[in-house]
Motif scaffolding. Structure first.
Motif, mmCIF file in Angstrom:
data_model
loop_
_atom_site.group_PDB
_atom_site.id
_atom_site.type_symbol
_atom_site.label_atom_id
_atom_site.label_comp_id
_atom_site.label_asym_id
_atom_site.label_seq_id
_atom_site.Cartn_x
_atom_site.Cartn_y
_atom_site.Cartn_z
ATOM 1 N N VAL A 20 0.889 -1.162 0.248
ATOM 2 C CA VAL A 20 -0.054 0.088 0.090
ATOM 3 C C VAL A 20 0.953 1.326 -0.078
ATOM 4 O O VAL A 20 1.669 1.500 0.813
ATOM 5 C CB VAL A 20 -0.909 0.088 1.294
ATOM 6 C CG1 VAL A 20 -1.778 1.201 1.299
ATOM 7 C CG2 VAL A 20 -1.768 -1.215 1.204
ATOM 8 N N ASP A 21 0.919 1.719 -1.047
ATOM 9 C CA ASP A 21 1.909 3.055 -1.240
ATOM 10 C C ASP A 21 1.083 4.366 -0.958
ATOM 11 O O ASP A 21 -0.083 4.787 -1.691
ATOM 12 C CB ASP A 21 2.438 3.061 -2.655
ATOM 13 C CG ASP A 21 3.534 4.164 -2.559
ATOM 14 O OD1 ASP A 21 4.074 4.517 -1.761
ATOM 15 O OD2 ASP A 21 3.724 4.724 -3.676
ATOM 16 N N ILE A 22 1.572 5.021 -0.069
ATOM 17 C CA ILE A 22 0.706 6.302 0.343
ATOM 18 C C ILE A 22 1.315 7.554 -0.556
ATOM 19 O O ILE A 22 2.634 7.875 -0.261
ATOM 20 C CB ILE A 22 0.877 6.630 1.868
ATOM 21 C CG1 ILE A 22 0.260 5.407 2.530
ATOM 22 C CG2 ILE A 22 0.090 8.050 2.408
ATOM 23 C CD1 ILE A 22 0.717 5.417 4.145
ATOM 24 N N LEU A 28 5.322 5.553 -10.681
ATOM 25 C CA LEU A 28 6.584 5.338 -10.916
ATOM 26 C C LEU A 28 7.275 4.232 -10.251
ATOM 27 O O LEU A 28 7.812 3.302 -10.665
ATOM 28 C CB LEU A 28 7.535 6.768 -10.996
ATOM 29 C CG LEU A 28 7.087 7.633 -11.991
ATOM 30 C CD1 LEU A 28 8.137 8.691 -11.972
ATOM 31 C CD2 LEU A 28 7.017 7.104 -13.400
ATOM 32 N N PHE A 29 6.986 4.351 -8.825
ATOM 33 C CA PHE A 29 7.309 3.283 -7.728
ATOM 34 C C PHE A 29 6.738 2.041 -8.194
ATOM 35 O O PHE A 29 7.460 0.952 -8.216
ATOM 36 C CB PHE A 29 7.435 3.791 -6.171
ATOM 37 C CG PHE A 29 7.422 2.799 -5.442
ATOM 38 C CD1 PHE A 29 8.664 2.301 -5.097
ATOM 39 C CD2 PHE A 29 6.419 2.235 -4.762
ATOM 40 C CE1 PHE A 29 8.789 1.052 -4.055
ATOM 41 C CE2 PHE A 29 6.319 1.427 -3.636
ATOM 42 C CZ PHE A 29 7.646 0.827 -3.418
ATOM 43 N N ALA A 30 5.570 2.333 -8.262
ATOM 44 C CA ALA A 30 4.798 1.094 -8.290
ATOM 45 C C ALA A 30 5.155 0.284 -9.643
ATOM 46 O O ALA A 30 5.097 -0.904 -9.565
ATOM 47 C CB ALA A 30 3.021 1.342 -8.520
ATOM 48 N N ASP A 31 5.299 0.915 -10.785
ATOM 49 C CA ASP A 31 5.702 0.513 -11.902
ATOM 50 C C ASP A 31 7.041 -0.398 -11.880
ATOM 51 O O ASP A 31 7.189 -1.507 -12.395
ATOM 52 C CB ASP A 31 5.828 1.472 -13.277
ATOM 53 C CG ASP A 31 4.639 2.321 -13.394
ATOM 54 O OD1 ASP A 31 3.408 1.580 -13.177
ATOM 55 O OD2 ASP A 31 4.776 3.447 -13.890
ATOM 56 N N LEU A 44 -2.653 2.029 -4.273
ATOM 57 C CA LEU A 44 -2.141 3.063 -4.271
ATOM 58 C C LEU A 44 -3.083 4.067 -3.669
ATOM 59 O O LEU A 44 -4.208 4.279 -4.160
ATOM 60 C CB LEU A 44 -1.742 3.616 -5.671
ATOM 61 C CG LEU A 44 -0.679 2.749 -6.475
ATOM 62 C CD1 LEU A 44 -0.415 3.233 -7.734
ATOM 63 C CD2 LEU A 44 0.556 2.561 -5.478
ATOM 64 N N ILE A 45 -2.665 4.889 -2.746
ATOM 65 C CA ILE A 45 -3.580 6.023 -2.041
ATOM 66 C C ILE A 45 -2.971 7.229 -2.585
ATOM 67 O O ILE A 45 -1.810 7.755 -2.355
ATOM 68 C CB ILE A 45 -3.209 5.996 -0.467
ATOM 69 C CG1 ILE A 45 -3.970 4.513 0.077
ATOM 70 C CG2 ILE A 45 -4.132 7.080 0.056
ATOM 71 C CD1 ILE A 45 -3.707 4.554 1.606
#
Length: 217
Positions: A20-22, A28-31, A44-45
């Motif tokens: 879970v990225d706040i 870009l980080f998730a990719d 993703l929040i």
């Protein structure tokens, strides 16, 4: 960052944790993380309507709200790794912000966040001339000691704080005209090996301005 988080999950056998990225931003980080791991679900929040649309086009699960408005029912029941990169220095109430994350977590969930350390060498040496000192963008300057106190107050456990920064010496080099300390000035004139050894010393002894924290509920 993606590789660091991937290795953390793998090392601690948490590969099935949901990420879970706040503050998902443009994703870009998730990719990059998705390239490394196919096992991990990603949420993703991201409160920005514009950025949320971009993330949804990329087929991510998105919660388009500010963190403080989210409740546990909007998250899955599985264990999660929450990430929060370079946000804590911007929020108006760090205690409330971290407490909100804590309330969204379940037992054994993990939080990894990065933020500025006000005790970082480049910030201390440059003082008012440091570009990191830029209110109202940067409101909070914690350090390894003070942030640990705050996290303990909220009841976070297994708190680990490092400063894995790599740019402190480079920042000082680029601002040498604003430095008055003769020792630092002379050190910046040394060869690459000496400067790299000095950067390693800064990072390994919690003296970098880039701070990374991991903790659990």
């Amino acid at each position: 960052k993606a590789l660091s988080i991937f290795n953390f999950l793998k090392k601690d056998n948490r590969e099935k944790y949901e990420l879970v990225d706040i503050g998902g931003g443009y994703g870009l980080f998730a990719d990059e993380f998705k390239k490394l791991s196919k096992k991990t679900d990603i949420t993703l929040i991201e409160p920005s309507v514009y950025l949320s649309k971009i993330l949804k086009k990329k087929q991510y699960k998105v919660i388009s709200q500010f963190l403080e408005k989210i409740n546990k029912n909007q998250l899955s029941k599985k264990n999660k790794l929450f990430t929060c990169f370079e946000l804590l220095e911007h929020v108006h109430d760090p205690y409330f912000f971290l407490k909100t994350i804590y309330k969204l977590m379940i037992k054994n969930d993990v939080l990894i966040l990065t933020t500025l350390s006000g005790h970082g060498l480049d910030i201390v040496v440059l003082g008012k001339k440091s570009k990191a000192i830029s209110p109202p963008q940067h409101l909070n300057f914690f350090n390894p000691f003070s942030l640990k106190l705050l996290l303990k107050k909220i009841n976070f456990k297994n708190i680990n704080i490092t400063t894995p920064g790599k740019l402190d010496v480079s920042i000082l080099e680029n601002n040498i005209k604003n430095i008055k300390d003769e020792f630092i000035i002379n050190l910046l004139k040394e060869d690459k090996t000496v400067k790299q050894n000095f950067q390693n010393f800064i990072s390994n002894n919690n003296m970098s301005s880039h701070m990374m924290i991991s903790c659990t509920k």
